[in-house]
Design an enzyme around this catalytic site. Sequence first.
Site: not given
Length: 88
Positions: A18, A36
């Site tokens: 990320r 996520n």
Amino acid sequence: MLRARVVATGLVQGVFFRDACRTEATRTGVTGWVRNRPDGAVEAVFEGSSDAVRHMVDWCRRGPRHARVDAVTASDEEPTGLRGFDVL
């Protein structure tokens, strides 16, 4: 302006996917978000020029150094005018 939703599977959580995605998106001028998912995948939405969004979709196929991306699904959507890039 193009918008794409991407889901990457494999070893994509716990490897800074990320954060690296946010860095790359910011570098290329793409807006959107990345998060996520509970199923172990990473999901992202990218908005920007066609070239920049396609670059981010390709980037997701590789991911950051420690990731192992097994599969990526990408679908085009209608842009909504997102601003900035968020890690959710």
